[in-house]
Design a protein around this motif. Structure first.
Motif, PDB file in Angstrom:
ATOM      1  N   UNK A  77      -5.191  16.679  -6.796  1.00 34.73           N
ATOM      2  CA  UNK A  77      -4.071  15.690  -7.389  1.00 34.73           C
ATOM      3  C   UNK A  77      -3.181  15.634  -5.936  1.00 34.73           C
ATOM      4  N   UNK A  78      -3.158  16.573  -5.088  1.00 34.62           N
ATOM      5  CA  UNK A  78      -2.189  16.526  -3.928  1.00 34.62           C
ATOM      6  C   UNK A  78      -2.611  15.167  -3.063  1.00 34.62           C
ATOM      7  N   UNK A  79      -3.747  15.006  -2.862  1.00 35.96           N
ATOM      8  CA  UNK A  79      -4.254  13.980  -1.919  1.00 35.96           C
ATOM      9  C   UNK A  79      -3.966  12.414  -2.603  1.00 35.96           C
ATOM     10  N   UNK A  80      -4.146  12.637  -4.010  1.00 38.24           N
ATOM     11  CA  UNK A  80      -3.889  11.463  -4.631  1.00 38.24           C
ATOM     12  C   UNK A  80      -2.432  10.947  -4.558  1.00 38.24           C
ATOM     13  N   UNK A  81      -1.665  11.839  -4.718  1.00 38.99           N
ATOM     14  CA  UNK A  81      -0.232  11.573  -4.529  1.00 38.99           C
ATOM     15  C   UNK A  81       0.194  11.297  -3.092  1.00 38.99           C
ATOM     16  N   UNK A  88      -1.965   1.940  -2.361  1.00 33.83           N
ATOM     17  CA  UNK A  88      -1.607   0.863  -3.004  1.00 33.83           C
ATOM     18  C   UNK A  88      -1.379  -0.136  -1.869  1.00 33.83           C
ATOM     19  N   UNK A  89      -0.448   0.336  -0.994  1.00 36.80           N
ATOM     20  CA  UNK A  89      -0.588  -0.956   0.351  1.00 36.80           C
ATOM     21  C   UNK A  89      -1.630  -1.804   0.480  1.00 36.80           C
ATOM     22  N   UNK A  90      -2.860  -0.994   0.643  1.00 36.52           N
ATOM     23  CA  UNK A  90      -3.949  -1.584   1.349  1.00 36.52           C
ATOM     24  C   UNK A  90      -4.469  -2.489   0.251  1.00 36.52           C
ATOM     25  N   UNK A  95      -2.597  -8.952  -2.289  1.00 33.36           N
ATOM     26  CA  UNK A  95      -2.691 -10.029  -3.532  1.00 33.36           C
ATOM     27  C   UNK A  95      -1.199 -10.481  -3.654  1.00 33.36           C
ATOM     28  N   UNK A  96      -0.246  -9.415  -3.066  1.00 32.51           N
ATOM     29  CA  UNK A  96       1.078  -9.776  -3.430  1.00 32.51           C
ATOM     30  C   UNK A  96       1.857 -10.558  -2.246  1.00 32.51           C
ATOM     31  N   UNK A 138      -5.138   3.321   8.948  1.00 32.19           N
ATOM     32  CA  UNK A 138      -4.553   4.523   8.590  1.00 32.19           C
ATOM     33  C   UNK A 138      -5.473   5.237   7.683  1.00 32.19           C
ATOM     34  N   UNK A 139      -5.847   4.216   6.649  1.00 27.87           N
ATOM     35  CA  UNK A 139      -6.266   4.848   5.349  1.00 27.87           C
ATOM     36  C   UNK A 139      -7.988   5.178   5.789  1.00 27.87           C
TER      37      UNK A 139
END
Length: 333
Positions: A77-81, A88-90, A95-96, A138-139
């Motif tokens: 869960x730590x990696x997800x957080x 979310x940015x990628x 779209x935004x 970065x991702x």
């Protein structure tokens, strides 16, 4: 989730160039493996507990094989957080911002206000596009960390087949890969001569070692077995449960309360609680513990949500055909 297994794999398979400066430690480790490999030979036949227990660690058991979970399933869960804002940015940036601005630039005016496009709009678009490429780079660079608990198999499973007398380990390649070992070659982190085991609450790990001197493999191997064990008494009881299953059969041990392999949300709520369980048991319902749980509850809830999301982003454990056939065989292969 798989960081410790990945780190252990890297350590055990390190070349002489990689361990420069640690040659003395590695020599001591090799001497220890030879000692334990000889000292604990035949430990599969020696009883270490009068009360075998499944220790909340069994996925499935039948007359042929038993599937056991590994230790670090709560440590996810730590990696997800940590990578969620970047992810979310990628995913959200195009779209935004990028796609709507691109449409405006192509049409020559803004869709919502009708304002004509000026030079600053092109510059802003290029800056945002450059920022998105930086986030994407970065991702991609950190994707190996993301794979530690997402887009990978959901669990590591250790299968004990009492008919073939072998141990089958199903895990990702970067964490050691699928392996098959003889039951008689395993060395567990219990001392058959030590009968002093207590029920004092502390976190314990049952480790199974496969030393290359005994297995004939190129490298040593180790797996961390079981749920977060609550005492060395429970550690010995779990090993005794496995030992009796392999040596005497399922009729010699209590029927296990099998844990589900499906990622039910309520099981993710138990993940953060496991880190406070022993402290709570030492002083249940004390004002200090109640205050600690209340203060930590937002973080615990966040951990539970991230834990569940990481499970949903993984796929169920898949056994390759040959390994599946051999590990479920009801007679020696």
């Amino acid at each position: 989730m798989y960081f410790v297994e990945w780190l252990m794999r890297r350590t055990l398979t390190a070349s002489k160039k990689d361990i420069t400066g640690f040659e003395g430690d590695m020599k001591q480790f090799e001497k220890a493996t030879e000692k334990y490999g000889k000292q604990y030979r035949g430990m599969q036949e020696r009883q270490v507990s009068d009360a075998p227990s499944d220790a909340r660690s069994i996925y499935k058991m039948n007359d042929t094989y038993m599937d056991v979970r590994t230790f670090f399933e709560e440590w996810r869960g730590g990696v997800v957080l940590g990578l969620f804002p970047l992810l979310l940015g990628v995913l959200g940036f195009p779209f935004s911002f990028l796609i709507p601005m691109g449409i405006d630039l192509v049409s020559g005016h803004t869709v919502h206000t009708g304002r004509a496009i000026v030079t600053s709009d092109y510059i802003a678009f290029l800056v945002l596009l450059f920022g998105w490429f930086l986030m994407l780079a970065a991702f991609i660079y950190l994707f190996w960390i993301f794979r530690m608990e997402c887009l990978v198999q959901r669990h590591i499973v250790v299968r004990f087949n009492r008919k073939t007398r072998k141990i089958y380990i199903n895990r990702p390649n970067f964490a050691g890969g699928n392996q098959v070992y003889d039951w008689d070659d395993v060395v567990a982190s219990v001392d058959p001569d030590d009968q002093v085991v207590t029920k004092k609450r502390k976190r314990e790990i049952l480790m199974l070692f496969f030393f290359k001197q005994r297995t004939g493999a190129e490298y040593h191997d180790v797996v961390f077995l079981g749920a977060p064990l609550r005492s060395d008494h429970e550690l010995y009881a779990l090993w005794e449960y496995i030992r009796r299953y392999m040596e005497e059969g399922p009729e010699s041990i209590p029927k296990p309360k099998c844990i589900p392999s499906f990622p039910w949300p309520w099981r993710s709520l138990l993940a953060p609680w496991s880190f406070l369980e022993n402290k709570w048991a030492a002083a249940p319902w004390s004002p200090r513990m109640i205050a600690l749980v209340l203060i930590a509850s937002p973080v615990m809830l966040l951990h539970a949500v991230a834990h569940w999301c990481s499970l949903l982003l993984c796929w169920p454990v898949y056994w390759p055909r040959q390994l599946r056939r051999e590990s479920t065989a009801s007679e020696p292969v």
